[in-house]
Design a protein around this motif. Sequence first.
Motif, short mmCIF file in Angstrom:
data_model
loop_
_atom_site.label_atom_id
_atom_site.label_comp_id
_atom_site.label_asym_id
_atom_site.label_seq_id
_atom_site.Cartn_x
_atom_site.Cartn_y
_atom_site.Cartn_z
N LEU A 1 11.31 -10.95 17.58
CA LEU A 1 11.04 -12.33 17.97
C LEU A 1 10.59 -13.19 16.79
O LEU A 1 11.14 -14.27 16.55
N ASN A 2 9.59 -12.73 16.04
CA ASN A 2 9.05 -13.57 14.96
C ASN A 2 9.42 -13.07 13.56
O ASN A 2 8.93 -13.60 12.57
N LYS A 3 10.24 -12.00 13.51
CA LYS A 3 10.72 -11.44 12.25
C LYS A 3 9.58 -10.95 11.34
O LYS A 3 9.72 -10.89 10.12
N GLU A 4 8.49 -10.55 11.94
CA GLU A 4 7.35 -10.05 11.17
C GLU A 4 7.55 -8.56 10.90
O GLU A 4 7.93 -7.79 11.78
N LEU A 5 7.26 -8.14 9.67
CA LEU A 5 7.40 -6.74 9.29
C LEU A 5 6.26 -5.93 9.91
O LEU A 5 5.09 -6.27 9.75
N ILE A 6 6.59 -4.84 10.62
CA ILE A 6 5.55 -4.02 11.26
C ILE A 6 5.52 -2.59 10.70
O ILE A 6 4.58 -1.85 10.99
N GLY A 7 6.54 -2.22 9.89
CA GLY A 7 6.54 -0.86 9.35
C GLY A 7 7.71 -0.63 8.43
O GLY A 7 8.58 -1.50 8.25
N THR A 8 7.73 0.57 7.82
CA THR A 8 8.77 0.93 6.87
C THR A 8 9.22 2.35 7.13
O THR A 8 8.43 3.21 7.51
N PHE A 9 10.52 2.58 6.92
CA PHE A 9 11.10 3.92 7.06
C PHE A 9 12.03 4.16 5.88
O PHE A 9 12.77 3.27 5.46
N GLY A 10 12.00 5.39 5.34
CA GLY A 10 12.89 5.70 4.23
C GLY A 10 12.66 7.09 3.69
O GLY A 10 11.95 7.91 4.28
N GLU A 11 13.28 7.35 2.52
CA GLU A 11 13.13 8.63 1.85
C GLU A 11 11.86 8.63 1.00
O GLU A 11 11.43 7.58 0.49
N LEU A 12 11.29 9.82 0.84
CA LEU A 12 10.13 9.97 -0.03
C LEU A 12 10.57 9.85 -1.48
O LEU A 12 11.62 10.36 -1.87
N ASN A 13 9.75 9.19 -2.26
CA ASN A 13 10.02 9.03 -3.68
C ASN A 13 10.16 10.40 -4.34
O ASN A 13 9.41 11.32 -4.05
N ILE A 14 11.13 10.52 -5.23
CA ILE A 14 11.47 11.81 -5.81
C ILE A 14 10.31 12.44 -6.58
O ILE A 14 10.19 13.66 -6.69
N LYS A 15 9.40 11.62 -7.09
CA LYS A 15 8.29 12.17 -7.89
C LYS A 15 7.27 12.92 -7.05
O LYS A 15 6.46 13.67 -7.57
N TYR A 16 7.29 12.71 -5.73
CA TYR A 16 6.39 13.45 -4.84
C TYR A 16 7.05 14.72 -4.30
O TYR A 16 6.46 15.42 -3.49
N ASN A 17 8.28 14.98 -4.77
CA ASN A 17 9.05 16.12 -4.28
C ASN A 17 9.01 17.27 -5.29
O ASN A 17 9.91 18.08 -5.35
N ILE A 18 7.95 17.34 -6.06
CA ILE A 18 7.89 18.26 -7.21
C ILE A 18 7.78 19.72 -6.79
O ILE A 18 8.11 20.61 -7.56
N ASN A 19 7.30 19.99 -5.58
CA ASN A 19 7.10 21.37 -5.17
C ASN A 19 8.38 22.05 -4.70
O ASN A 19 8.39 23.24 -4.45
N ILE B 1 13.33 14.25 2.05
CA ILE B 1 12.12 14.17 2.87
C ILE B 1 12.02 12.73 3.34
O ILE B 1 12.09 11.80 2.53
N TYR B 2 11.83 12.55 4.64
CA TYR B 2 11.83 11.21 5.22
C TYR B 2 10.43 10.88 5.74
O TYR B 2 9.75 11.73 6.34
N ILE B 3 10.01 9.66 5.47
CA ILE B 3 8.67 9.21 5.85
C ILE B 3 8.76 7.85 6.52
O ILE B 3 9.72 7.10 6.33
N PHE B 4 7.74 7.55 7.32
CA PHE B 4 7.64 6.22 7.93
C PHE B 4 6.18 5.92 8.22
O PHE B 4 5.37 6.83 8.41
N ASN C 1 0.81 -1.22 0.00
CA ASN C 1 0.00 0.00 0.00
C ASN C 1 0.84 1.27 0.00
O ASN C 1 0.38 2.33 -0.43
N THR C 2 2.09 1.16 0.50
CA THR C 2 2.94 2.36 0.63
C THR C 2 4.22 2.28 -0.17
O THR C 2 5.00 3.23 -0.17
N SER C 3 4.47 1.16 -0.87
CA SER C 3 5.76 0.98 -1.55
C SER C 3 6.01 2.04 -2.61
O SER C 3 7.15 2.45 -2.84
N HIS C 4 4.95 2.51 -3.26
CA HIS C 4 5.12 3.51 -4.32
C HIS C 4 5.51 4.88 -3.77
O HIS C 4 5.94 5.75 -4.52
N LEU C 5 5.36 5.07 -2.46
CA LEU C 5 5.68 6.37 -1.86
C LEU C 5 7.14 6.47 -1.45
O LEU C 5 7.65 7.58 -1.25
N PHE C 6 7.82 5.32 -1.29
CA PHE C 6 9.21 5.31 -0.82
C PHE C 6 10.19 5.29 -1.99
O PHE C 6 9.86 4.84 -3.10
N HIS C 7 11.40 5.77 -1.70
CA HIS C 7 12.50 5.66 -2.66
C HIS C 7 12.77 4.17 -2.91
O HIS C 7 12.77 3.37 -1.97
#
Length: 659
Positions: free
Chosen positions: A517-535, A543-546, A500-506
């Motif tokens: 403990l169970n190696k389950e993914l609970i969230g993502t952190f990274g840079e904002l995709n350059i195409k959303y930085n148009i302004n 720009i960093y998002i999580f 749902n959010t992969s297209h927003l991240f670099h």
Amino acid sequence: MKFSWKLLNKFVDLKNIELTYLKEKLTLCGIEIEEIKENTKTKDKLIYLNNTANRKELYCIINLAKEISIILDLPLKINPINLNGNLKDNKNYTQNIKISKTFLYLKLNLISNIKKNESPEWLINYLKTYDIKTNNLFSDIENYVQIKWGYKIKILNTINIKKQFIDLNITNLQQNLLLIDILNNKNLKNQKKLFNNNNCKILLFYVNKNNNNKLDYSCTEYLQNAYNETINIISTYTKGTIGKSNQKWKTTDKIEHTIKIHKNKIFNVLGILKNRPFKFLSTASILNTLNKLHFHSKYIKRLETFKVIIPIYRIHDLKREIDIVEEIGRIYGFKYFLKNLPSNKKKKSIHSSLSTIRKIRFLLRNLGLNEVVNCSLINKIKPISLKNPITKEQKSLRNNVLENLIENYRYNIKHKNFRIEIFEIGKIFEKDSQNQYIENNNLAGLIYNNSFIRNKWSDKPQSINWFHVKGIIEALLEQLNAEVTLQKLSQYENNKYIKNTSHLFHPIKQIGMYNRLNKELIGTFGELNIKYNINLKNNNKKIYIFEIHIEKLNHTRKINRNLNFNIKKYSHYPSVIRDISIKVKQHTNINDIKKFIFNRNKKLVESIEIFNEYYEKSSYSRFIGLRITYRSNYRTLNNKDIKMINTNIEDLINELKTD
């Protein structure tokens, strides 16, 4: 409503009561005095009451005097004359005569041989107090009786008597019955001659119909007193002859309204007494207060319940248990009860997810982020669309929170705000494999600040970088006691929330947050995709998002019920610090480098910190700055140790270069 001080003293002795004290007592008991004016001409004082709708019975002097006698615990000077016996002794008592469409009770007298028609000075003064102009004795008596006793009376002329009966809604048949009663009075001779005579009047006392359409004797409590005073005034100041009275009424059984109230209900509402800590109002005090209010009350000990019979004139405002409790507190005195609410030491348990959300809000605000709130309805095609949206801009339910934060970012940039450090805790919506709707809470954040930090006060402020934001997230997770690991996202990660959010991240500059403990993914952190930085004019500003799934984050929290720390002896010997710069491959994991260094010299290496990372654009090389601290727990490091450390560092750099 206006009330005369002199007339009040006719019913209750207030000579030794100061007006300020009376005003305070009445106000505390729910009867507000607007003002008190003094009339120097009549030497009287006029009390203005702001009468409320629930105390509509306070419309005459006698009713206010009864209330004051209850509040001040003073006896009334006048007792009601029992009218029941007079009615029951009358031979017409059982006839239940329907006398009028308007009245339930009528009492009349023929007054003849009237010699005077002038009002006495005392009566004129009373009416002047109420700003009533005097006309003649009979109209003045009508006004006086209504002000003092609350009863309406009419003194009619015998001339054209039938028309006056019609004006009072008395029908022809009832007129004839009343006139026959007057004419059959054996005490007067030639009574027919008295009609159409200016020296004759008819005194008419009446009680209007109430809501029950029946006469209740409590309505006529002071009727006989008022009637007797009226007869005395007429006979004294007119010198006329008053004939025998005739009565008509509609009888009914006595109407009662009973309220049962448990003793604990009174205790819970009023609370404990001030002067007797941890003591409630006694049963005897409650009964005494109810008796002051003229309530017929009884205490049923077995049920710990009070049975209270409400008088007819208070039925309109005393209908519930809480009304009785208020009356008890009002008369006993609210000031005698402890006004502070009792402290409730029992803390209700809250859901762990709610506790986590509260903790996250508190921590992120302390870390300098601002919370925003956005609507869960968006103007995009999502898996869950509304069938009948109110507006086109709100036609779907969002499946991530970050898109709203990006819109907040664009809005701030448009309005020249270049310091954007925001987070939101909001709901997202998804469908599962069985096509069932799922609602979850997610935490998302967006951080952009091109003046975040400066190394020296004289330096220009620098933009926030990857390590600053990563430090904020790690500080949050640490304060939450969350066992979460930040590591590279797996190439085969198939988490639906990531989709749902992969297209927003670099595409490259992002890492995952995993349950340790169970190696389950609970969230993502990274840079904002350059195409959303148009302004932004300069797209080099990062720009960093999580975004984090709160329920899964909550499962990683470790609540320490007791201390489980390992005790380790602290070294008293000085340390040796070496800063090195290592050239590594572009995708080398820093954790692998740390493990490699620790394995080379476990005994002396105390800590390894990363303090910088930079790239050489010309050669596309990546360099990492490491600070290694060497220390021994048993001795001071000597020259031999320092030489060995330097040798190890050279070997370490050479080995990492070969990798």
